[in-house]
Scaffold this active site. Structure first.
Site, mmCIF file in Angstrom:
data_model
loop_
_atom_site.group_PDB
_atom_site.id
_atom_site.type_symbol
_atom_site.label_atom_id
_atom_site.label_comp_id
_atom_site.label_asym_id
_atom_site.label_seq_id
_atom_site.Cartn_x
_atom_site.Cartn_y
_atom_site.Cartn_z
ATOM 1 C CE LYS A 222 -4.285 -1.792 0.600
ATOM 2 N NZ LYS A 222 -4.234 -2.983 1.448
ATOM 3 C CD GLU B 54 -10.370 4.396 0.596
ATOM 4 O OE1 GLU B 54 -10.213 5.575 0.267
ATOM 5 O OE2 GLU B 54 -9.680 3.459 0.127
ATOM 6 C CB SER C 207 0.078 -8.310 -1.156
ATOM 7 O OG SER C 207 -0.734 -9.181 -0.396
HETATM 8 C C1 LIG Z 1 -5.049 -4.143 1.269
HETATM 9 C C2 LIG Z 1 -4.354 -5.400 1.038
HETATM 10 C C3 LIG Z 1 -4.715 -6.286 -0.003
HETATM 11 C C4 LIG Z 1 -5.907 -6.064 -0.877
HETATM 12 O O1 LIG Z 1 -5.895 -4.907 -1.640
HETATM 13 P P1 LIG Z 1 -5.560 -4.920 -3.184
HETATM 14 O O2 LIG Z 1 -5.905 -3.544 -3.637
HETATM 15 O O3 LIG Z 1 -6.426 -5.965 -3.813
HETATM 16 O O4 LIG Z 1 -4.133 -5.226 -3.324
HETATM 17 C C5 LIG Z 1 -3.957 -7.421 -0.206
HETATM 18 N N1 LIG Z 1 -2.910 -7.714 0.577
HETATM 19 C C6 LIG Z 1 -2.541 -6.906 1.605
HETATM 20 C C7 LIG Z 1 -1.380 -7.289 2.441
HETATM 21 C C8 LIG Z 1 -3.246 -5.729 1.871
HETATM 22 O O5 LIG Z 1 -2.877 -4.935 2.874
#
Ligand SMILES: *Cc1c(COP(=O)(O)O)cnc(C)c1O
Length: 400
Positions: free
Chosen positions: A95, A117, A382
């Site tokens: 993020k 948000e 992620s």
């Molecule tokens: C917020 C988040 C997601 C989901 O958001 P995307 O916009 O689909 O990437 C996935 N993995 C993590 C670790 C997150 O914090």
């Protein structure tokens, strides 16, 4: 090699064929157009890109490595599992790539106030972090329900100097927080920039967030060659709004590689308790764009369920809807249970605690690693799972 030639989208109105666009009130058209103009002039300049690259290197910790998970690769069969370590970014997820880019853009636009948000709080924390660093006022809208579920992240945002405003409308979760943030923006456009946390919302957000997140895919392509002398055969990422997924996928869309997005199957697609609009939803309008959404016969947005708060959203970025319809990307789903199993597996075998969102991508990757022979599977890791320890402890009645 298979030839793929997808058009460059969105077009100038923000459409990915029939998806995307700007379904907003007249009052929002002005700030969106102002943002698009600033983005195409400022953010594309060499000066801005150099500045952003420097900050991402020195502050965020980029480039993140690609790790070859040798132990699980061996155990699962002849395929090879590679992990793009977005969990190693400052604040623990992808993020921050978008938050840094947009806060720098807001500063260049002379905005003095940022709003955002947040659902699980990860985007809120990333935004509050960048605002602290650049000395900009930060306001985060968060559903009352989520504030209760994600106390640590609320505390982190407050420590970082952000004001967290509880949202009490609707289901008191992410989609309601997004509505409130848009409302705030309409009344404060002069000094305020709104940072959306995923590739959702009206044009130009799906494009801006995608571009800032595409650093994941650009780095990956280079690193697979320079470090491993290999090309990825299959790319896998989890899909909430879809920003980490499109960040990895986008630079590879015209390459000869299989691409899979994994949605939250919750208790199972047949139960209705999931967050898988690409698997079970239909096209409609949500938060200013046309995309696959989960709605009932009366056009009401359905309540969603996922073990991971970050995937718990009834819509998805419009580019994914387009990539589903043109079949460039395959969208599958993984249940809470399967994700939890993958969470434990990676933790125990590789010493990496993944976010529960990410565990969905891992679960699918582990499944196909057992079936497919000699494939290089690259997964977007992620985020890290520290934020989920509470959930995990409750789920398994484990006492720490
Ligand atoms: C917020 C988040 C997601 C989901 O958001 P995307 O916009 O689909 O990437 C996935 N993995 C993590 C670790 C997150 O914090």
């Amino acid at each position: 090699m298979k030839k793929i030639n997808l058009p460059k989208l969105p077009n100038k109105d923000g459409h990915f064929d029939e998806y995307g666009g700007m379904f907003v009130s007249e009052t929002l058209m002005y700030p969106l157009k102002e943002l698009l103009k600033a983005y195409t002039t400022i953010a594309k300049s060499a000066k801005f890109r150099q500045m952003l690259t420097k900050e991402l290197t020195m502050y965020v910790g980029r480039p993140t490595p690609i790790y070859y998970a040798s132990r699980i690769s061996k155990e699962l069969g002849s395929s090879h599992i590679y992990l793009k370590r977005e969990d190693l970014n400052h604040t623990g997820a992808h993020k921050i790539n978008n938050a840094m880019g947009q806060v720098l853009l807001a500063k260049a636009m002379k905005k003095t106030r940022i709003i955002a948000e947040t659902g699980a709080g990860q985007h809120g924390v990333a935004t509050a972090t960048a605002c602290a660093k650049y000395n900009i006022k930060c306001v985060v809208y968060m559903g009352e329900e989520d504030i209760e579920r994600q106390k640590i992240n609320v505390y982190r945002m407050k420590l970082l100097g952000a004001e967290v405003i509880p949202v009490t409308s609707g289901s008191k979760t992410l989609k309601d927080a997004l509505n409130e943030a848009l409302r705030d923006w309409v009344s404060n456009v002069d000094d305020t920039h709104y940072i959306i946390g995923s590739v959702a919302g009206p044009h130009p957000y799906p494009m801006i967030v995608r571009d800032f997140q595409s650093i994941i895919g650009h780095e990956s392509k280079k690193q697979m060659m320079s470090v491993y002398k290999k090309k990825a055969d299959i790319l896998i990422a989890c899909v909430g709004g879809g920003s980490n997924a499109i960040g990895l996928f986008h630079p590879f869309l015209n390459d000869d590689v299989e691409i899979v997005g994994v949605e939250a199957g919750g208790y199972g697609l047949s139960t209705g308790k999931h967050a898988a609009p690409l698997n079970k939803g239909k096209p409609g309008v949500l938060h200013g764009n046309r995309t696959y959404i989960m709605e009932d016969e009366n056009g009401q947005i359905q309540s969603t369920h996922s073990i991971s708060a970050g995937l718990d959203y009834p819509g998805v970025g419009p580019e994914h809807s387009w990539l589903k319809d043109n079949k460039r990307v395959q969208y599958v789903s993984v249940t809470d249970k399967e994700a939890l199993k993958a969470f434990y597996y990676l933790t125990e075998k590789e010493g990496i605690i993944p976010a529960l969102e990410t565990a969905h991508a891992l679960a699918y990757a582990f499944k196909i690693a057992k079936k497919r022979k000699n494939k290089n599977i690259l997964i977007n890791l992620s985020g890290r799972g520290d934020k989920d320890i509470d959930t995990i402890t409750k789920m398994t009645q484990m006492t720490l």
